[in-house]
Design a protein around this motif. Structure first.
Motif, PDB file in Angstrom:
ATOM      1  N   PHE A   1       4.494  -2.024   9.412  1.00  0.00           N
ATOM      2  CA  PHE A   1       3.527  -1.337   9.378  1.00  0.00           C
ATOM      3  C   PHE A   1       2.819  -0.910  10.637  1.00  0.00           C
ATOM      4  O   PHE A   1       2.328   0.168  11.280  1.00  0.00           O
ATOM      5  N   PHE A   2       2.026  -2.054   9.969  1.00  0.00           N
ATOM      6  CA  PHE A   2       0.367  -2.077  11.386  1.00  0.00           C
ATOM      7  C   PHE A   2       0.784  -2.462  12.734  1.00  0.00           C
ATOM      8  O   PHE A   2       0.113  -2.814  13.074  1.00  0.00           O
ATOM      9  N   GLY A   3       2.288  -3.538  12.879  1.00  0.00           N
ATOM     10  CA  GLY A   3       2.421  -4.018  14.385  1.00  0.00           C
ATOM     11  C   GLY A   3       3.143  -3.429  15.514  1.00  0.00           C
ATOM     12  O   GLY A   3       2.960  -3.324  16.075  1.00  0.00           O
ATOM     13  N   GLU A   4       4.563  -2.430  14.267  1.00  0.00           N
ATOM     14  CA  GLU A   4       5.025  -1.323  15.060  1.00  0.00           C
ATOM     15  C   GLU A   4       4.844  -1.420  16.370  1.00  0.00           C
ATOM     16  O   GLU A   4       5.237  -0.259  16.993  1.00  0.00           O
ATOM     17  N   ASP A   5       3.089   0.259  15.548  1.00  0.00           N
ATOM     18  CA  ASP A   5       2.570   0.766  16.081  1.00  0.00           C
ATOM     19  C   ASP A   5       1.921   0.612  17.706  1.00  0.00           C
ATOM     20  O   ASP A   5       1.880   1.325  18.561  1.00  0.00           O
ATOM     21  N   ILE A   6       1.985  -0.861  17.651  1.00  0.00           N
ATOM     22  CA  ILE A   6       1.640  -1.480  19.170  1.00  0.00           C
ATOM     23  C   ILE A   6       2.810  -1.023  20.225  1.00  0.00           C
ATOM     24  O   ILE A   6       2.625  -1.074  21.676  1.00  0.00           O
ATOM     25  N   PHE A   7       4.393  -1.289  19.874  1.00  0.00           N
ATOM     26  CA  PHE A   7       5.056  -0.983  20.558  1.00  0.00           C
ATOM     27  C   PHE A   7       5.143   0.144  21.208  1.00  0.00           C
ATOM     28  O   PHE A   7       5.618   0.855  20.444  1.00  0.00           O
ATOM     29  N   ILE A   8       5.303   0.506  22.862  1.00  0.00           N
ATOM     30  CA  ILE A   8       5.039   1.706  23.236  1.00  0.00           C
ATOM     31  C   ILE A   8       6.684   2.643  22.705  1.00  0.00           C
ATOM     32  O   ILE A   8       6.542   3.727  22.761  1.00  0.00           O
ATOM     33  N   ALA A   9       7.334   2.308  22.528  1.00  0.00           N
ATOM     34  CA  ALA A   9       8.913   2.697  22.304  1.00  0.00           C
ATOM     35  C   ALA A   9       9.814   2.951  21.047  1.00  0.00           C
ATOM     36  O   ALA A   9      10.381   2.864  21.009  1.00  0.00           O
ATOM     37  N   ILE A  10       8.401   2.268  20.102  1.00  0.00           N
ATOM     38  CA  ILE A  10       9.320   3.032  18.316  1.00  0.00           C
ATOM     39  C   ILE A  10       9.376   4.075  18.300  1.00  0.00           C
ATOM     40  O   ILE A  10       7.860   5.310  18.836  1.00  0.00           O
ATOM     41  N   GLY A  11       9.155   4.020  17.153  1.00  0.00           N
ATOM     42  CA  GLY A  11      10.339   5.670  16.382  1.00  0.00           C
ATOM     43  C   GLY A  11       8.651   6.645  16.536  1.00  0.00           C
ATOM     44  O   GLY A  11       8.522   8.185  16.824  1.00  0.00           O
ATOM     45  N   SER A  12       7.580   5.451  15.660  1.00  0.00           N
ATOM     46  CA  SER A  12       6.487   6.507  15.864  1.00  0.00           C
ATOM     47  C   SER A  12       5.563   6.885  16.999  1.00  0.00           C
ATOM     48  O   SER A  12       5.238   7.800  16.529  1.00  0.00           O
TER      49      SER A  12
ATOM     50  N   MET B   1       4.799  11.105  17.185  1.00  0.00           N
ATOM     51  CA  MET B   1       3.368  11.805  18.171  1.00  0.00           C
ATOM     52  C   MET B   1       3.421  12.172  19.452  1.00  0.00           C
ATOM     53  O   MET B   1       3.060  13.745  19.403  1.00  0.00           O
ATOM     54  N   VAL B   2       4.497  11.271  20.304  1.00  0.00           N
ATOM     55  CA  VAL B   2       4.591  11.732  21.880  1.00  0.00           C
ATOM     56  C   VAL B   2       4.532  13.168  21.236  1.00  0.00           C
ATOM     57  O   VAL B   2       4.140  14.673  23.091  1.00  0.00           O
ATOM     58  N   GLY B   3       5.817  13.164  21.275  1.00  0.00           N
ATOM     59  CA  GLY B   3       6.574  15.018  21.181  1.00  0.00           C
ATOM     60  C   GLY B   3       5.884  15.652  20.711  1.00  0.00           C
ATOM     61  O   GLY B   3       6.222  16.818  20.954  1.00  0.00           O
TER      62      GLY B   3
ATOM     63  N   ILE C   1      -0.970  16.652  26.696  1.00  0.00           N
ATOM     64  CA  ILE C   1      -0.267  15.750  27.074  1.00  0.00           C
ATOM     65  C   ILE C   1      -0.178  14.056  26.671  1.00  0.00           C
ATOM     66  O   ILE C   1      -1.660  13.946  26.886  1.00  0.00           O
ATOM     67  N   VAL C   2      -0.274  13.212  26.666  1.00  0.00           N
ATOM     68  CA  VAL C   2      -0.821  11.913  25.946  1.00  0.00           C
ATOM     69  C   VAL C   2       0.432  11.259  26.473  1.00  0.00           C
ATOM     70  O   VAL C   2       1.685  10.933  26.016  1.00  0.00           O
ATOM     71  N   GLU C   3       0.381   9.622  27.017  1.00  0.00           N
ATOM     72  CA  GLU C   3       0.997   8.740  27.453  1.00  0.00           C
ATOM     73  C   GLU C   3       0.743   7.339  26.079  1.00  0.00           C
ATOM     74  O   GLU C   3       0.824   7.658  25.213  1.00  0.00           O
ATOM     75  N   PRO C   4       2.207   7.747  25.997  1.00  0.00           N
ATOM     76  CA  PRO C   4       2.871   6.031  24.466  1.00  0.00           C
ATOM     77  C   PRO C   4       1.692   5.361  24.788  1.00  0.00           C
ATOM     78  O   PRO C   4       1.174   4.838  23.776  1.00  0.00           O
ATOM     79  N   LEU C   5       1.661   4.512  26.205  1.00  0.00           N
ATOM     80  CA  LEU C   5       0.608   3.810  26.271  1.00  0.00           C
ATOM     81  C   LEU C   5      -0.988   3.900  25.285  1.00  0.00           C
ATOM     82  O   LEU C   5      -1.875   3.311  25.226  1.00  0.00           O
ATOM     83  N   GLN C   6      -1.618   5.237  25.602  1.00  0.00           N
ATOM     84  CA  GLN C   6      -2.589   5.399  24.630  1.00  0.00           C
ATOM     85  C   GLN C   6      -2.399   5.495  23.827  1.00  0.00           C
ATOM     86  O   GLN C   6      -3.887   4.712  23.099  1.00  0.00           O
ATOM     87  N   LEU C   7      -1.860   6.235  23.013  1.00  0.00           N
ATOM     88  CA  LEU C   7      -1.608   5.669  21.523  1.00  0.00           C
ATOM     89  C   LEU C   7      -1.287   4.443  21.531  1.00  0.00           C
ATOM     90  O   LEU C   7      -1.533   3.707  20.271  1.00  0.00           O
ATOM     91  N   SER C   8      -0.812   3.387  21.379  1.00  0.00           N
ATOM     92  CA  SER C   8      -0.067   2.239  21.246  1.00  0.00           C
ATOM     93  C   SER C   8      -1.685   1.625  21.278  1.00  0.00           C
ATOM     94  O   SER C   8      -1.759   0.300  20.592  1.00  0.00           O
ATOM     95  N   VAL C   9      -2.700   1.483  22.523  1.00  0.00           N
ATOM     96  CA  VAL C   9      -3.521   0.954  22.392  1.00  0.00           C
ATOM     97  C   VAL C   9      -4.106   1.065  20.978  1.00  0.00           C
ATOM     98  O   VAL C   9      -5.175   0.652  20.869  1.00  0.00           O
ATOM     99  N   TRP C  10      -4.815   2.675  21.079  1.00  0.00           N
ATOM    100  CA  TRP C  10      -5.308   2.601  19.700  1.00  0.00           C
ATOM    101  C   TRP C  10      -5.081   1.964  18.832  1.00  0.00           C
ATOM    102  O   TRP C  10      -6.022   2.098  17.671  1.00  0.00           O
TER     103      TRP C  10
END
Length: 241
Positions: A171-182, A186-188, A196-205
């Protein structure tokens, strides 16, 4: 205000312990239908609102679905278990004298979070990893510390904590991967709202949260080790061993 009835459906469904998927689906339909209620609206229009809600669910699933091969893995796991996989796992960990149930699960937590962060979420899981390998190895480590057979209550607690560790790591590891469904969801969603946000921005946080989860659950596992030792000692005292 009628659209808030969907929240009541969610609360009532969870209190009644109904399948969460059915509860969410029912709440979405109620919300969609209530949003269409207005003076003079016909029953057919309300029916169409319910159909539109279901259509939106189908479109979201179709756009964000991910295929897995769990059903192909399960027969293989069953054959390996029949051939003695669990027994081999217990024997292997019994050779490591410094091992304990908590320490082994901490190591698995690190592995689970690291692989999930790389998008390799199918490397772990309850049917293909926890049941045949992780739980038996944790039980074997506890048996070495106990110097004998574990009480059933202790054995079940170890199995439960093994499954919980897998859940937390994923649960707490998969959100670091930029191409995961969650992350994609969220980006969509934010894009539809004009943000407009980049997937990498969410992954870093997601990284600080993953680190905090590891530290908190790692501490829980060390405390779990102590509670296991105490439970084994109490069981021996009761049986006079």
């Amino acid at each position: 205000m009628l659209v808030l009835l969907g929240i009541l459906v969610v609360v009532a469904g969870f209190v009644a312990r109904i399948n969460p998927l059915l509860v969410i689906l029912a709440a979405a339909i109620v919300t969609g239908v209530c949003a269409a209620i207005a003076p003079g609206v016909s029953a057919s229009a309300l029916f169409q609102a319910g159909v539109a809600t279901l259509t939106a669910f189908g479109d979201a699933f179709n756009d964000n679905r991910y295929f897995h091969v769990v059903w192909l893995i399960l027969p293989v796991i069953g054959l390996l278990e029949r051939a003695g996989l669990q027994e081999r796992a217990r024997m292997s960990i019994a050779k490591v004298r410094a091992a304990s149930a908590g320490r082994l699960l901490i190591a698995y937590l690190i592995l689970r979070q690291a692989t999930s962060a790389l998008g390799l979420t199918s490397l772990g899981g309850h049917p293909q990893m926890v049941r045949p390998l992780v739980a038996p190895m944790a039980e074997g480590a506890a048996e070495v510390e106990a110097g004998g057979t574990l009480p059933d209550a202790v054995r079940h607690r170890i199995r439960g904590m093994s499954a919980a560790t897998d859940n937390i790591g994923l649960f707490f590891g998969e959100d670091i991967f930029i191409a995961i469904g969650s992350i994609i969801l969220m980006v969509g969603f934010l894009e539809q709202a004009g943000i407009i946000v980049e997937p990498l921005q969410l992954s870093v946080w997601a990284i600080p949260t993953a680190i905090a989860a590891f530290l908190i659950h790692g501490a829980r596992l060390l405390i779990f080790d102590r509670s296991i030792r105490k439970a084994i000692s109490d069981a021996r005292t009761e049986t006079g061993q």
